[in-house]
Write a protein that holds these residues in place. Structure first.
Motif, PDB file in Angstrom:
ATOM      1  N   ARG A 367      69.896  84.487  47.244  1.00 35.49           N
ATOM      2  CA  ARG A 367      70.233  84.942  48.591  1.00 35.49           C
ATOM      3  C   ARG A 367      70.043  86.447  48.715  1.00 35.49           C
ATOM      4  O   ARG A 367      70.499  87.212  47.860  1.00 35.49           O
ATOM      5  CB  ARG A 367      71.672  84.560  48.932  1.00 35.49           C
ATOM      6  N   HIS A 368      69.359  86.851  49.803  1.00 39.25           N
ATOM      7  CA  HIS A 368      69.119  88.256  50.082  1.00 39.25           C
ATOM      8  C   HIS A 368      69.538  88.574  51.520  1.00 39.25           C
ATOM      9  O   HIS A 368      69.473  87.711  52.407  1.00 39.25           O
ATOM     10  CB  HIS A 368      67.640  88.618  49.897  1.00 39.25           C
ATOM     11  N   GLY A 369      69.950  89.818  51.731  1.00 39.63           N
ATOM     12  CA  GLY A 369      70.242  90.302  53.071  1.00 39.63           C
ATOM     13  C   GLY A 369      69.530  91.611  53.313  1.00 39.63           C
ATOM     14  O   GLY A 369      69.446  92.467  52.417  1.00 39.63           O
ATOM     15  N   TYR A 370      69.009  91.785  54.506  1.00 41.20           N
ATOM     16  CA  TYR A 370      68.250  92.988  54.851  1.00 41.20           C
ATOM     17  C   TYR A 370      68.739  93.520  56.195  1.00 41.20           C
ATOM     18  O   TYR A 370      69.272  92.779  57.034  1.00 41.20           O
ATOM     19  CB  TYR A 370      66.750  92.677  54.971  1.00 41.20           C
ATOM     20  N   GLN A 371      68.550  94.803  56.413  1.00 40.68           N
ATOM     21  CA  GLN A 371      68.746  95.345  57.736  1.00 40.68           C
ATOM     22  C   GLN A 371      67.727  94.706  58.689  1.00 40.68           C
ATOM     23  O   GLN A 371      66.605  94.408  58.287  1.00 40.68           O
ATOM     24  CB  GLN A 371      68.592  96.865  57.727  1.00 40.68           C
ATOM     25  N   ASN A 387      71.857  90.987  47.476  1.00 43.51           N
ATOM     26  CA  ASN A 387      71.010  90.307  46.498  1.00 43.51           C
ATOM     27  C   ASN A 387      71.936  89.594  45.519  1.00 43.51           C
ATOM     28  O   ASN A 387      72.647  90.247  44.743  1.00 43.51           O
ATOM     29  CB  ASN A 387      70.109  91.305  45.768  1.00 43.51           C
ATOM     30  N   GLU A 388      71.963  88.283  45.561  1.00 46.97           N
ATOM     31  CA  GLU A 388      72.888  87.538  44.711  1.00 46.97           C
ATOM     32  C   GLU A 388      72.378  86.125  44.478  1.00 46.97           C
ATOM     33  O   GLU A 388      71.506  85.620  45.206  1.00 46.97           O
ATOM     34  CB  GLU A 388      74.282  87.482  45.354  1.00 46.97           C
ATOM     35  N   ILE A 389      72.921  85.484  43.463  1.00 52.92           N
ATOM     36  CA  ILE A 389      72.680  84.077  43.177  1.00 52.92           C
ATOM     37  C   ILE A 389      73.983  83.337  43.416  1.00 52.92           C
ATOM     38  O   ILE A 389      74.995  83.612  42.770  1.00 52.92           O
ATOM     39  CB  ILE A 389      72.208  83.865  41.716  1.00 52.92           C
ATOM     40  N   ASP A 390      73.968  82.409  44.365  1.00 48.56           N
ATOM     41  CA  ASP A 390      75.150  81.609  44.698  1.00 48.56           C
ATOM     42  C   ASP A 390      74.919  80.185  44.221  1.00 48.56           C
ATOM     43  O   ASP A 390      73.942  79.544  44.633  1.00 48.56           O
ATOM     44  CB  ASP A 390      75.405  81.604  46.205  1.00 48.56           C
ATOM     45  N   ASP A 425      76.388  88.743  41.635  1.00 50.73           N
ATOM     46  CA  ASP A 425      75.945  89.868  42.456  1.00 50.73           C
ATOM     47  C   ASP A 425      74.908  90.688  41.683  1.00 50.73           C
ATOM     48  O   ASP A 425      75.202  91.247  40.627  1.00 50.73           O
ATOM     49  CB  ASP A 425      77.149  90.734  42.824  1.00 50.73           C
ATOM     50  N   GLN A 426      73.683  90.767  42.215  1.00 51.21           N
ATOM     51  CA  GLN A 426      72.609  91.522  41.566  1.00 51.21           C
ATOM     52  C   GLN A 426      72.204  92.752  42.377  1.00 51.21           C
ATOM     53  O   GLN A 426      71.205  93.392  42.083  1.00 51.21           O
ATOM     54  CB  GLN A 426      71.394  90.608  41.351  1.00 51.21           C
ATOM     55  N   GLY A 431      78.115  95.164  39.888  1.00 50.75           N
ATOM     56  CA  GLY A 431      78.250  93.721  40.077  1.00 50.75           C
ATOM     57  C   GLY A 431      79.622  93.285  40.547  1.00 50.75           C
ATOM     58  O   GLY A 431      80.064  92.165  40.281  1.00 50.75           O
ATOM     59  N   ASP A 432      80.355  94.169  41.273  1.00 49.96           N
ATOM     60  CA  ASP A 432      81.743  93.854  41.588  1.00 49.96           C
ATOM     61  C   ASP A 432      81.911  92.837  42.708  1.00 49.96           C
ATOM     62  O   ASP A 432      83.033  92.483  43.049  1.00 49.96           O
ATOM     63  CB  ASP A 432      82.536  95.132  41.904  1.00 49.96           C
ATOM     64  N   ALA A 433      80.803  92.349  43.294  1.00 49.60           N
ATOM     65  CA  ALA A 433      80.915  91.257  44.259  1.00 49.60           C
ATOM     66  C   ALA A 433      80.752  89.899  43.593  1.00 49.60           C
ATOM     67  O   ALA A 433      80.766  88.872  44.254  1.00 49.60           O
ATOM     68  CB  ALA A 433      79.878  91.417  45.373  1.00 49.60           C
TER      69      ALA A 433
END
Length: 698
Positions: A367-371, A387-390, A425-426, A431-433
């Motif tokens: 999963r990625h998020g962008y403006q 940027n994370e793997i769920d 969290d990458q 990585g605190d998320a």
């Protein structure tokens, strides 16, 4: 807006049933006593099962319908509320006895299954658009305590079965056109060759949409091969895909915006060009083998799903600048399977079947998020913000007993439900998320039925269930810039149901049920602002309701259906939400108190059928305080007709349909708890559709 009260439909019912005197009892169709597998896990007459379960036939799914949205078929089931958002970027909203009503997109709280393969992820997210209605043989709907045996998030179960390839090979083509630029083209082939059955299907649907900025294109393909390797086994191989590129998202509308122009959209939808693309593919296998008196069933599946969605989160907000951004993109890999052993026990009186099984499901999202902007250009993919793997997984063993003895039928079961959510969290260097949360609970269910007479059965059912938060509901912690809300607890429910099932003169079926559901730690919207929606647990809720379903073959040419639901869904304790107190007695948003569907069908000849449908829905509150303008009650009427001709090897058919005959303006669906007050999604006015098709049989 003037509405027709549900009593108008109720007044019609006695006169319709008065035609019963001319009914041909010996010729009542088998649809009045269908066999289902949902709940009992093996084929049984729905009349003999001690809980609420309905089957929608192939004819009801396809006769005069468009074959585009599951709402076309599911509206005839009591207990279900199906809201067509007129928004293919967000899919239908479906709730069962109030479960799933909070969903802002897709389906929550209800288990979706297609050909034995889950269409819901382990955390409970699903999309009804993955159902291919063109290939459907039937849809089964289970409600109430027995649904808890299907795991967490099983406030109900909707299971679609595709038809097997049978008979001589045949090919077909069909086209459909209608209001708001709708057109659908459909090709099919099916049949059996040397003992191997096949079904092949492909379709493309385009629409401009009723509202501005709501155009969509949907491509679906389906393939099924069913075999019998030997006399004791069956095998089915299934492939399906769904592709939607650049589906426009009109978002919700404010009340003032809706009243000014029902087709209008928020200015943000246009400024940021809100849209969504989906690419979904999966393959599956079902295997069944008879071993003596026992039956072994095995299924396995795998697939992938890619989604990119452009949201309207304003530039400059914390969510866009520092949080997850205004563009959501994920690539999902999912797989799983199940094994079930069904063993009859001959050493006891009556008929006893013991069923044991194990289900495993896993989905992994990159999963990625962008403006959603770059410089001064809006509605494009900008800087990376997430940027994370769920990973969500479940491993659920269960055991169930079905016992029929004399006039009694007993069904009892226990499932150990587990859902684990893991976040890697990458994006942040520390990585605190990241985090991990496991939910688990034993969910028992018991149902007992007594046959007062062969035509009148009564039953009592009870069960405990729980519903875990989904990945989307855990994605934001209240008040935080980033990080998952691992503090959310699952909601836990206790359900009771009492019902009667009656068959009148072999030509009318009546199902009636009263139910009560108490829920602790109900999941509700905590805050929804700047594209960031967080959730919280909200104490107790109470749902009490009554359902009535009537299906009657009034005569050889006339038939009628009625589905009525009365549901009082309220908060049973006070709680605080975003600084506001939600008081005990407030109604749950998204849940109408009254829904009614009625249908009168006339088939004067084998080659023609026509029907009038009516639907009533009472007002719907849109948020927890019940202070914002509720979506008003409405009534709509539809008409449909189908014609068919057979000439040697050819079969031709034509479809005509008019929806919203009285051209009512109304809210078709709501977005619960929207922080921008854009709760409302308008439904179309009077709409027309016409289609034709041909099939050649070899």
């Amino acid at each position: 807006m003037k509405v027709v009260a549900p009593t108008c439909f109720a007044m019609l019912l006695p006169s319709l049933l008065g035609l019963q005197q001319t009914a041909l009892a010996e010729e009542a169709p088998l649809i009045l006593d269908p066999s289902v597998v949902t709940g009992s896990r093996s084929a049984s007459r729905s009349f003999d099962l001690p809980y609420s379960v309905d089957s929608i036939s192939r004819e009801q799914i396809s006769d005069g319908q468009l074959g585009i949205n599951a709402s076309e078929a599911l509206s005839r089931v009591p207990g279900l509320v199906v809201q067509n958002r007129q928004n293919y970027a967000q899919d239908l909203q479906i709730s069962s006895r109030g479960f799933g009503a909070r969903s802002a997109f897709g389906v929550r709280g209800i288990k979706l299954i297609a050909d034995g393969i889950p269409a819901s992820t382990p955390d409970g997210q699903g999309q009804a658009a993955t159902f291919n209605l063109d290939t459907a043989d039937r849809i089964e709907v289970l409600r109430g305590p027995a649904a808890t045996l299907y795991g967490s998030n099983a406030g109900g179960v909707i299971q679609m079965f595709s038809r097997n390839g049978e008979g001589p090979p045949r090919i077909g083509a069909e086209t459909l056109v209608g209001s708001d630029g709708l057109n659908k083209h459909h090709l099919s082939a099916e049949g059996a060759v040397q003992g191997a059955g096949f079904v092949l299907d492909a379709s493309r649907m385009d629409t401009d949409g009723y509202r501005d900025h709501s155009s969509a294109r949907r491509d679906q393909t389906f393939a099924k091969l069913n075999l019998e390797p030997d006399d004791d086994s069956k095998l089915a191989l299934i492939y399906s895909s769904l592709e939607q590129n650049g589906t426009q998202d009109p978002l919700g509308q404010t009340w003032a915006g809706y009243k000014a122009d029902p087709r209008s959209v928020s200015s943000n939808a246009l400024a940021y060009n809100t849209r969504k693309s989906i690419d979904h593919q999966q393959v599956g296998m079902n295997y069944e083998r008879y071993i003596g008196d026992a039956t072994l069933q095995v299924n396995a599946y795998t697939g992938r799903r890619s989604v990119i969605q452009y949201l309207s989160i304003p530039k400059g907000t914390p969510t866009n600048e520092l949080g997850g951004g205004g563009v959501v993109q994920f690539d999902r890999k999912f797989y799983g399977g199940g094994v079930r052993w069904m063993q009859p026990i001959d050493s006891v009186p009556g008929e006893l079947m013991i069923i044991t099984g194990l289900d495993f499901d896993q989905s992994e999202d990159s999963r990625h998020g962008y403006q959603n902007y770059s410089g001064n250009t809006l509605g494009v993919k900008g800087e990376l913000r997430r940027n994370e793997i769920d990973t969500a997984r479940s491993l659920d063993p269960y055991i169930q007993a079905n016992w029929a003895i004399d006039r009694w039928t007993l069904q009892a079961g226990l499932r150990h439900s587990t859902m684990e959510m893991d976040v890697d969290d990458q994006f942040l260097s520390n990585g605190d998320a990241s985090g991990n949360k496991t939910y688990q609970k034993n969910t028992p269910s018991m149902s007992v039925m007594y046959a007062f007479t062969p035509e009148l059965h009564g039953y009592v059912s009870a069960g405990k269930g729980f519903e875990t938060p989904t990945q989307a509901e855990m994605a934001y912690a209240p008040g935080a810039i980033e990080g998952f809300n691992f503090g959310l607890k699952p909601s836990e429910s206790t359900q009771y149901e009492v019902g009667l099932k009656a068959q009148v003169n072999n030509s009318t079926r009546v199902n009636a049920a009263v139910f009560q559901i108490t829920t602790e730690d109900e999941l509700v919207v905590n805050a929804s602002k700047d594209g960031r929606t967080s959730y919280q647990n909200a104490g107790r809720t109470l749902r009490r309701g009554f359902e009535l379903g009537i299906e009657s073959q009034l005569s050889e040419q006339w038939s009628a259906n009625l589905a009525y639901t009365r549901l009082q869904a309220t908060y049973d304790s006070n709680f605080s939400n975003s600084g506001k107190t939600v008081e005990k007695g407030n109604y749950l948003p998204g849940v109408p108190q009254t829904t009614l569907f009625a249908e009168l069908n006339w088939k004067p000849r084998d080659w023609v059928s026509t029907a009038v449908e009516g639907m009533y829905r009472s007002k719907i509150y849109v948020e927890d305080t019940n202070q914002k303008h509720a979506a008003p009650a409405y009534s709509v009427f539809n008409w449909r007709a189908r014609f068919e001709q057979k000439v040697e090897h050819w079969t031709f058919h034509q479809t005509l349909r008019l929806d919203n005959l009285l051209d009512r303006q109304y809210i078709g669906s709501v977005i619960v708890g929207d922080g921008n007050d854009r709760y409302y999604e308008a439904a179309p006015g009077r709409s027309w559709y016409a289609g034709a098709g041909a099939q050649y049989s070899f």
